[in-house]
Design an enzyme around this catalytic site. Sequence first.
Site, PDB file in Angstrom:
ATOM      1  N   GLU A  56       0.892  16.806   4.020  1.00 15.91           N
ATOM      2  CA  GLU A  56      -0.162  17.600   3.399  1.00 15.91           C
ATOM      3  C   GLU A  56      -1.454  16.804   3.564  1.00 15.91           C
ATOM      4  OE1 GLU A  56      -1.271  19.528  -0.930  1.00 15.91           O
ATOM      5  OE2 GLU A  56       0.665  18.548  -0.694  1.00 15.91           O
TER       6      GLU A  56
ATOM      7  N   ARG B 124      13.534   8.347   0.229  1.00 21.48           N
ATOM      8  CA  ARG B 124      12.154   7.868   0.390  1.00 21.48           C
ATOM      9  C   ARG B 124      12.151   6.355   0.496  1.00 21.48           C
ATOM     10  NH1 ARG B 124       8.662  11.970  -1.540  1.00 21.48           N
ATOM     11  NH2 ARG B 124       6.801  10.697  -1.516  1.00 21.48           N
TER      12      ARG B 124
ATOM     13  N   LYS C  66       0.112   9.417  -2.831  1.00 17.24           N
ATOM     14  CA  LYS C  66      -1.245   9.701  -2.358  1.00 17.24           C
ATOM     15  C   LYS C  66      -2.189   9.978  -3.517  1.00 17.24           C
ATOM     16  CE  LYS C  66       0.179  12.643   0.730  1.00 17.24           C
ATOM     17  NZ  LYS C  66       0.228  13.808   1.601  1.00 17.24           N
TER      18      LYS C  66
HETATM   19  P1  ATP Z   1       2.875  11.692  -1.773  1.00 22.17           P
HETATM   20  O1  ATP Z   1       3.680  11.818  -3.017  1.00 22.17           O
HETATM   21  O2  ATP Z   1       2.462  10.309  -1.460  1.00 22.17           O
HETATM   22  O3  ATP Z   1       1.746  12.679  -1.694  1.00 22.17           O
HETATM   23  P2  ATP Z   1       4.323  13.529  -0.228  1.00 22.17           P
HETATM   24  O4  ATP Z   1       5.779  13.543  -0.042  1.00 22.17           O
HETATM   25  O5  ATP Z   1       3.753  14.570  -1.110  1.00 22.17           O
HETATM   26  O6  ATP Z   1       3.902  12.084  -0.645  1.00 22.17           O
HETATM   27  P3  ATP Z   1       3.564  14.671   2.248  1.00 22.17           P
HETATM   28  O7  ATP Z   1       2.242  14.630   2.898  1.00 22.17           O
HETATM   29  O8  ATP Z   1       4.031  15.967   1.724  1.00 22.17           O
HETATM   30  O9  ATP Z   1       3.543  13.573   1.122  1.00 22.17           O
HETATM   31  O10 ATP Z   1       4.661  14.020   3.179  1.00 22.17           O
HETATM   32  C1  ATP Z   1       4.860  14.265   4.548  1.00 22.17           C
HETATM   33  C2  ATP Z   1       6.239  13.818   4.905  1.00 22.17           C
HETATM   34  O11 ATP Z   1       6.392  12.429   4.654  1.00 22.17           O
HETATM   35  C3  ATP Z   1       7.274  14.547   4.078  1.00 22.17           C
HETATM   36  O12 ATP Z   1       8.330  14.941   4.922  1.00 22.17           O
HETATM   37  C4  ATP Z   1       7.703  13.516   3.069  1.00 22.17           C
HETATM   38  O13 ATP Z   1       9.022  13.740   2.667  1.00 22.17           O
HETATM   39  C5  ATP Z   1       7.533  12.210   3.847  1.00 22.17           C
HETATM   40  N1  ATP Z   1       7.303  11.097   2.926  1.00 22.17           N
HETATM   41  C6  ATP Z   1       6.344  10.978   1.986  1.00 22.17           C
HETATM   42  N2  ATP Z   1       6.484   9.846   1.291  1.00 22.17           N
HETATM   43  C7  ATP Z   1       7.563   9.207   1.806  1.00 22.17           C
HETATM   44  C8  ATP Z   1       8.237   7.979   1.508  1.00 22.17           C
HETATM   45  N3  ATP Z   1       7.831   7.163   0.530  1.00 22.17           N
HETATM   46  N4  ATP Z   1       9.315   7.653   2.259  1.00 22.17           N
HETATM   47  C9  ATP Z   1       9.740   8.461   3.246  1.00 22.17           C
HETATM   48  N5  ATP Z   1       9.164   9.623   3.571  1.00 22.17           N
HETATM   49  C10 ATP Z   1       8.079  10.004   2.863  1.00 22.17           C
HETATM   50 MG    MG Z   2       3.569  16.612  -0.796  1.00 24.21          MG
END
Ligand code: ATP
Ligand code: MG
Length: 574
Positions: free
Chosen positions: A40, A272, A282
């Site tokens: 995102e 994760r 983020k």
């Molecule tokens: P955040 O909580 O930091 O915003 P998010 O999961 O909402 O993280 P996205 O931009 O939706 O962030 O993530 C893009 C991809 O990266 C998704 O497939 C998510 O599952 C993966 N991802 C995000 N954080 C991690 C992590 N700590 N370890 C492994 N994969 C991750």
């Molecule tokens: Mg997200």
Amino acid sequence: MEAEKTNDEREGLDFIRRAIEEDNKSGKWGGRVATRFPPEPNGYLHIGHAKSICLNFGVAEEYNGTCNLRYDDTNPSKEEEEYVKAIEGDVRWLGFTPANVIFSSDYFDTMYEYAVDLIKKGLAYVDDQSAEDIRKNRGTLTAPGTESPYRNRSVEENLELFDKMRKGDFPDGSKVLRAKIDMASPNLNLRDPVMYRILHESHHNTGTKWCIYPMYDWAHGFEDSIEKVTHSLCTLEFENHRPLYHWFIDAVNKGRPEDKKIWHPQQIEFARLNLTYTMLSKRKLLTLVEEGRVKSWDDPRMPTISGFRRKGYTPEAIRAFCKHIGMNKFNSTVEISVLENFLREDLNKRAPRRLAVLRPLKVVITNYPEGQTEELEAINNPEDESAGTRTLPFSRVLYIEREDFAEVPPPKYFRLFPGNEVRLRYAYFIKCTNVVKDASGNITEVHCTYDPATKGGNAPDGRKVKSTIHWVSAADSIPAEVRLYDHLFKTPDPEDVPEGADWRSNLNPNSLEVVTAQLEPSLKSAKPGDRFQFERHGYFTVDPDSTEGKLVFNRTVSLKDTWAKESQKGAKKK
Ligand code: ATP
Ligand code: MG
């Protein structure tokens, strides 16, 4: 291409690669592997995303498949152009090339058609309940939910209301479109999830075309479907969403002839990445930037890919780390020192060695002729003969590290102190004769004599010294700002704060120390991004803040893992 793997090597495959190989063998997807990385664009990518990037692009590479970079931009309010640019740059810097770069918002028309299709099939309805009532009526893990009074609206009424929602006839929050599934389902995600909400907000890609926006669960499966993704790899928190992922695609396919059915991918979840001393959210990282607790998203203390890059990390080290931690089904926390060790290993092979004095103390070699300079040969990288040699100017006045001198040496101190002899790296033995102090008793310079016979670092009479220290020639050295970083948080788990306290109270007030160092003159031509080992200190890189005539260095990582040593000491005391 890699040679065919033996059975033994296949044994070491993680569960995702194993699943892909089984699918390839059974011909489930016609031997095709298509993945996607779907961030995102509401912030910069962090090291957790690197795990997902290495997995998605990695398996695509290994199995001759494709991986799309897809901006999951279904939420208009938080997304920014700046993030979109940064994300693609970070993916490419890590060494991966997206097969396509795609915006989820490009699929809004198709998703809208699918929603109308579900309404026509009696599988979706417009609900007038407030967000609060929807939440209240959802029930709990132990109690079923309550059906909405609007649940049994006619198809015609739903079609008309949904069309009006799209046209902008209703204010934000007044209506939603929901899937008609089961308000008593043990899986809360299946209790008539919201598909669309009204948001009169402009979108970075679609402008003001839409005032209804799809929810994540409704949108995500179709994005995968439209791109004909075979393995939709996501993190564990989506495990409970998987039944919904399938329900939505099945609902669209319901009643369609075989040749009109949409593509139905599979979702596989993995754990994760969590790292000690590291915040991987983020939203919280954005807070740190907005509140000025760090300088920017790419502040070298940030766990963002851009922060690691600016700090001097190599993409190779990050990829090797991701490969090492592998894939698992349980959330756990990895020590940050594991990542640092991969970096040390990589930089040890490729970073040229240089001499740099971080906290200078003046040393005068009283028996060295005034005005004389000589050039001494130094090895650029003992790990890499092809890196060759350079010369270091040596003269009467030098700088050494403050901590390499003690007027009164503590026990087992073998460096410079009055009466003691040490080796200057690549130069001579020197012996301390006396110290010079200012009026308030601070040492301003140290006087030594040198032994001309020890040139190159060895005494012809075989006498030994117990330590070798680094130095620079005072007149030839160049000053530089050096930024020394420590963990951004005080405790291994950044969220580990006393009851009621805010996570920000856990920020390490000493995460940045700035010193004015003196560097050997060959560093004058260093350019932003260049990496070096400052002997006995660690690895350093030139920061983009550097200007003509004023270099700024970041400490990338120290030579040894000082935190591990500290905690070992602590453990022994206990
Ligand atoms: P955040 O909580 O930091 O915003 P998010 O999961 O909402 O993280 P996205 O931009 O939706 O962030 O993530 C893009 C991809 O990266 C998704 O497939 C998510 O599952 C993966 N991802 C995000 N954080 C991690 C992590 N700590 N370890 C492994 N994969 C991750
Ligand atoms: Mg997200």
